[in-house]
Enzyme design. Structure first.
Site, PDB file in Angstrom:
ATOM      1  N   ARG A 126      36.143  24.904  41.750  1.00 47.68           N
ATOM      2  CA  ARG A 126      35.294  26.003  42.257  1.00 47.68           C
ATOM      3  C   ARG A 126      35.820  26.623  43.552  1.00 47.68           C
ATOM      4  NH1 ARG A 126      31.309  22.252  40.663  1.00 47.68           N
ATOM      5  NH2 ARG A 126      30.495  22.777  38.630  1.00 47.68           N
ATOM      6  N   ASN A 250      43.473  53.417  43.289  1.00 42.30           N
ATOM      7  CA  ASN A 250      44.022  53.580  41.937  1.00 42.30           C
ATOM      8  C   ASN A 250      44.526  54.992  41.680  1.00 42.30           C
ATOM      9  OD1 ASN A 250      43.637  50.929  41.007  1.00 42.30           O
ATOM     10  ND2 ASN A 250      41.452  51.329  40.802  1.00 42.30           N
TER      11      ASN A 250
HETATM   12  N1  GLY Z   1      45.464  47.584  43.656  1.00 45.43           N
HETATM   13  C1  GLY Z   1      44.172  48.170  43.763  1.00 45.43           C
HETATM   14  C2  GLY Z   1      43.189  47.309  44.475  1.00 45.43           C
HETATM   15  O1  GLY Z   1      43.528  46.302  45.024  1.00 45.43           O
HETATM   16  O2  GLY Z   1      42.036  47.638  44.480  1.00 45.43           O
END
Ligand code: GLY
Ligand code: NAD
Length: 366
Positions: A126, A250
């Site tokens: 965990r 992104n």
């Molecule tokens: N590579 C995109 C992010 O870490 O959110």
């Protein structure tokens, strides 16, 4: 041994977690870089068959000063091995070696190793501490920072994962010298990305210093990695779990993921697909009115200079669109794009299919 170049520090603060990214020419050789890391008897290096012969012994020797026992898991190299079966090899090692909750994992490699070691650390008992030792440019400026960890599923990339932050990230510029040119250019795509989405002046800096970067000048690299990490740290600090602004990281990735999936993973490197994807996303931004066409052209020429493809593979308009509908950012089948609203500023929005088709056609994707 003291570093030949000052070590720069960028701090990531998510509210729940705070850690440093140390950046410089010889960060791994500097004793101070390792000070204050979790103390535990056992350290496990997770690496791969390419990186281990290059850096495994040096890192193991360094860790032997901090931990009484240092063992290694050497995974096969490649995105194809970023899967559950290979991850299980890490768990087999951890259980076989009697690792407990204090054991520290060190991810030594590029984004594949970092994502897998991070996911292993997030889930073993965990959660155990882990440290990122990124050895690709892409990993230094993107994947080792921000706590996204994952393995691929046969039905989708990075579909099984967790948000789990490392205790520290040590970015040593000297290890980038052995990176193949194609991998280096792929990393440059993620560096360039930070300009249009967050810092137009940084884009100008990259344009001026691209030749130094391509020559792997340590000072230029350290600046590029530092500024990239500062921007990523700021975005992740504001939105660790990607409920909003983190999605701007992104930029270019919606078109890029379609290229990667459409050609078959591994045909183009992720950064290559992102480079071409940014060309297409910049064009879309221009058609939506957020980017002047000459700014989009400027970005395209920088991406080409960085050694990245700027012409899309001819996947076909319909196929391109249907692949983009599978993107994680799509909602109810509606594709959402990161678009540039103004120099250094981005947001997420849907775009009419007809406009997206024009972009696909204009860049050779039809
Ligand atoms: N590579 C995109 C992010 O870490 O959110
Ligand atoms: P990679 O890890 O496959 O590394 C690229 C190649 O370079 C590999 O063959 C590797 O063995 C080799 N290599 C690594 N360091 C080297 C060195 N110093 N010298 C010589 N060879 C070296 O690829 P990558 O581009 O680093 O990472 C891509 C992965 O990162 C993908 O799986 C992607 O999904 C993931 N990623 C994750 C995030 C995130 O936020 N977690 C962000 C972007 C990408």
């Amino acid at each position: 041994m003291s570093p030949v170049q000052p070590v720069e520090t960028v701090t990531v603060d998510t509210g729940d977690t705070r850690y440093d990214i140390l950046i410089g020419a010889d960060v791994w050789a500097d004793d101070a870089s390792w000070a204050g890391l979790p103390k535990a008897a056992h350290a496990v290096i997770v690496t791969n068959t390419t990186v281990d012969p290059l850096y495994g012994d040096a890192v193991a020797a360094r860790l032997a000063r901090l931990h009484s026992r240092v063992t290694r898991v050497v995974l096969p190299d490649g995105e194809a091995y970023k899967d559950w079966a290979t991850l299980n090899r890490v768990f087999d090692h951890l259980l076989g070696e009697g690792c407990d909750r204090r054991t520290v994992l060190y991810a030594l490699g590029g984004g594949v190793v970092g994502d897998m070691a991070g996911f292993a650390a997030a889930t073993y008992m965990r959660g155990v501490p882990f440290v990122q030792l990124p050895t690709t440019l892409l990993a230094q400026v993107d994947s080792s920072v921000g706590g996204k960890t994952a393995v691929n599923h046969p039905l989708g990339k990075n579909m099984i994962g967790a948000f789990y932050q490392p205790r520290r990230v040590l970015c040593d510029m000297s290890v980038l010298k052995t990176l193949p040119a194609r991998e280096f250019s792929a990393g440059l795509a993620e560096v360039i990305k930070y300009g249009p989405i967050a810092d137009d002046a940084f884009l100008g800096w990259i344009e001026t210093h691209l030749d130094d970067l391509l020559a792997r000048d340590a000072a230029a690299l350290a600046h590029a990695v530092r500024r990239s990490c500062e921007i990523k740290a700021q975005v992740v600090g504001a939105d660790e779990k990607e409920t909003g602004v983190r999605a701007i990281l992104n930029f270019g990735h919606t078109f890029g993921h379609a290229i990667e999936a459409g050609l078959g993973y591994g045909e183009w490197l992720h950064g290559e697909a992102v480079g071409c994807g940014m060309v297409m996303a910049a064009d879309l931004s221009a058609r939506l009115g957020g980017m002047a066409p000459e700014q989009a052209a400027r970005l395209t020429s920088l991406i080409a200079r960085a050694g990245l493809p700027v012409r899309a593979p001819a996947l076909g308009e319909d196929r391109f669109l249907s692949l983009m509908r599978l993107d994680k950012k799509a909602e109810d089948g509606e594709i959402r794009f990161v678009v540039i609203d103004a120099p250094g500023s981005a947001s997420m929005r849907p775009a009419p299919d007809a406009l997206v088709r024009e972009v696909i056609r204009a860049h050779g994707g039809a």
